[in-house]
Design a protein around this motif. Structure first.
Motif, short mmCIF file in Angstrom:
data_model
loop_
_atom_site.label_atom_id
_atom_site.label_comp_id
_atom_site.label_asym_id
_atom_site.label_seq_id
_atom_site.Cartn_x
_atom_site.Cartn_y
_atom_site.Cartn_z
N THR A 166 0.88 -1.16 0.00
CA THR A 166 0.00 0.00 0.00
C THR A 166 0.92 1.21 0.00
N VAL A 167 0.77 2.05 -1.03
CA VAL A 167 1.75 3.10 -1.31
C VAL A 167 1.09 4.47 -1.26
N CYS A 168 1.70 5.40 -0.55
CA CYS A 168 1.23 6.78 -0.53
C CYS A 168 2.04 7.60 -1.52
N ALA A 169 1.34 8.31 -2.40
CA ALA A 169 1.98 9.15 -3.41
C ALA A 169 1.12 10.37 -3.65
N SER A 170 1.71 11.39 -4.27
CA SER A 170 1.01 12.64 -4.52
C SER A 170 0.60 12.75 -5.99
N VAL A 171 -0.65 13.11 -6.23
CA VAL A 171 -1.11 13.36 -7.59
C VAL A 171 -0.90 14.83 -7.97
N ASP A 172 -0.62 15.67 -6.97
CA ASP A 172 -0.37 17.09 -7.22
C ASP A 172 0.39 17.66 -6.03
N ARG A 173 1.72 17.76 -6.17
CA ARG A 173 2.55 18.18 -5.04
C ARG A 173 2.28 19.63 -4.64
N SER A 174 1.73 20.43 -5.54
CA SER A 174 1.42 21.83 -5.21
C SER A 174 0.31 21.92 -4.16
N LYS A 175 -0.47 20.86 -4.01
CA LYS A 175 -1.56 20.85 -3.05
C LYS A 175 -1.13 20.39 -1.66
N GLY A 176 0.15 20.02 -1.48
CA GLY A 176 0.61 19.55 -0.19
C GLY A 176 -0.11 18.28 0.23
N LYS A 178 -3.13 17.75 0.65
CA LYS A 178 -4.40 17.54 -0.04
C LYS A 178 -4.24 16.84 -1.39
N GLY A 179 -2.99 16.66 -1.82
CA GLY A 179 -2.74 15.95 -3.07
C GLY A 179 -2.35 14.50 -2.88
N LEU A 180 -2.34 14.02 -1.64
CA LEU A 180 -1.88 12.66 -1.36
C LEU A 180 -2.97 11.62 -1.63
#
Length: 378
Positions: A166-176, A178-180
């Motif tokens: 189970t992997v945590c990654a960001s779809v939008d790093r600009s959102k901090g 809220k992008g995870l």
């Protein structure tokens, strides 16, 4: 209040204790010395059902409640913290995001892997993002019907031996934060690789490695929940896992106290067992008080969760107290043995080395205090 275990919980406790005494403890020092993963124990743990204690009953597991899971973790850690860590990281921590956010099909797919006797791993920590989850740099970009994951995770328990992550990654790093997002990622997907194996102070026979993702393509269906849910899932998963780490700490401390007590009754000094000396008696009594207090905190946190009541603060209370307690008790156990406590032939030095991680993983003792104080000051 009822402090008695149910019949099912007591049965699982006895099973775990018997396994720890007969299968784990006899080989724990050898695996620790070799810094080698305890591979031969995995099928044995699976056969007894201990490897899948976190799998819900509707998905083929034993369906044990949270208090029962904690009892099992304590007993396994009494045999060896590294083995207990392997189990907890697989069927509890790695499974927590699935329990929290997955749909029925995702749960079936994930738990079917565990029900085959395979291991899972929770991929959150990165070199620059440990306690600060929002700072992670691993990305997941949507391309058509697939997410493409790139990044590197570190200090991943079961990283070198897991078949599913189970992997945590960001779809939008600009959102901090809220992008995870959280994703299910199978190990056999192209681009998934295992990096450096860590040479650790304690829990040396557990697998702790880097896990690397290079243009790893997964279907959209592997997203847990919806985009942006990742931070909330991570926080809930840590709330769920912290009482289990606290239970491991209790188990290690219990083993250290038992060994120190038996040694004190046999070791002669000044013509009598050192257990007759008040200085030693007070150390042993302090161990017993602290262990029992930690165990009660663990069971209360787990009971609150099972009752559907808020338990986040109790989760941090139990983890913070038990981690610090374990370090103190194991250090005192070495002191009771004196020079022999410092020798690898005796297990207490291993207990002390294993204890240190209890103050670090799943949120340091300081992070627990931040959570507790933050709640107090709201």
């Amino acid at each position: 209040m009822n402090f008695l275990l149910t019949e099912e919980q007591e049965t699982m406790r006895q099973m775990a204790r018997k396994f720890a005494e007969q299968e784990i403890a006899p080989v724990a020092l050898e695996y620790d010395e070799k810094n080698e993963f305890h591979a031969e124990l995995i099928p044995k743990l699976f056969e007894t059902g201990l490897l899948t204690v976190g799998v819900p009953e509707e998905y083929g597991g034993p369906g044990i409640d949270t208090v029962g899971q904690a009892v099992v973790m304590e007993e396994l850690a009494r045999g060896c913290a590294a083995v207990a860590t392997t189990v907890a990281a697989s069927c509890l921590l790695a499974a927590d995001p699935v329990v929290i956010a997955a749909n029925h099909e995702q749960k079936q797919r994930f738990f079917n892997v565990l029900n085959e006797g395979k291991l899972a791993a929770f991929c959150l920590t990165e070199p620059g993002a440990g306690s600060d989850v929002a700072a992670l740099k691993t990305t997941a970009k949507l391309e058509g019907d697939e997410y493409v994951i790139n990044g590197s995770k570190c200090f991943i328990t079961n990283g070198g031996v897991a078949d599913i992550f189970t992997v945590c990654a960001s779809v939008d790093r600009s959102k901090g934060h809220k992008g995870l997002c959280f994703f299910i990622v199978e190990k056999d997907r192209p681009g998934v690789s295992v990096g450096k194996k860590e040479n650790k102070l304690g829990i040396r026979s557990s697998s702790t490695t880097d896990v690397i993702f290079e243009d790893v393509r997964i279907p959209k269906e592997n997203l847990l929940g919806k985009e942006g849910d990742g931070f909330k899932i991570a926080m809930k998963a840590l709330d769920m896992s912290r009482p289990m780490v606290a239970a491991l700490a209790v188990g290690v401390a219990q083993a250290a106290m038992e060994y120190a007590t038996n040694y004190a009754k046999e070791r002669m000094a000044f013509g009598k067992p050192i257990a007759a000396l008040q200085g030693i008696q007070f150390m042993l009594a302090d161990m017993a008080m602290q262990i029992e207090a930690a165990r009660l905190l663990v069971h209360k946190a787990c009971w609150l969760k099972d009752a559907g009541l808020p338990y986040s603060v109790l989760s941090s209370l139990s983890k913070g107290f038990a981690g610090d307690m374990c370090m103190k008790v194991t250090t005192d156990a070495v002191q009771v043995l004196g020079g022999y406590g410092y020798i690898k032939e005796y297990p207490v030095e291993k207990y002390m080395r294993d204890a240190k991680i209890m103050q670090i993983y799943e949120g340091t003792s300081q992070v627990q205090r931040v959570v507790i104080a933050g709640n107090m000051l709201k």
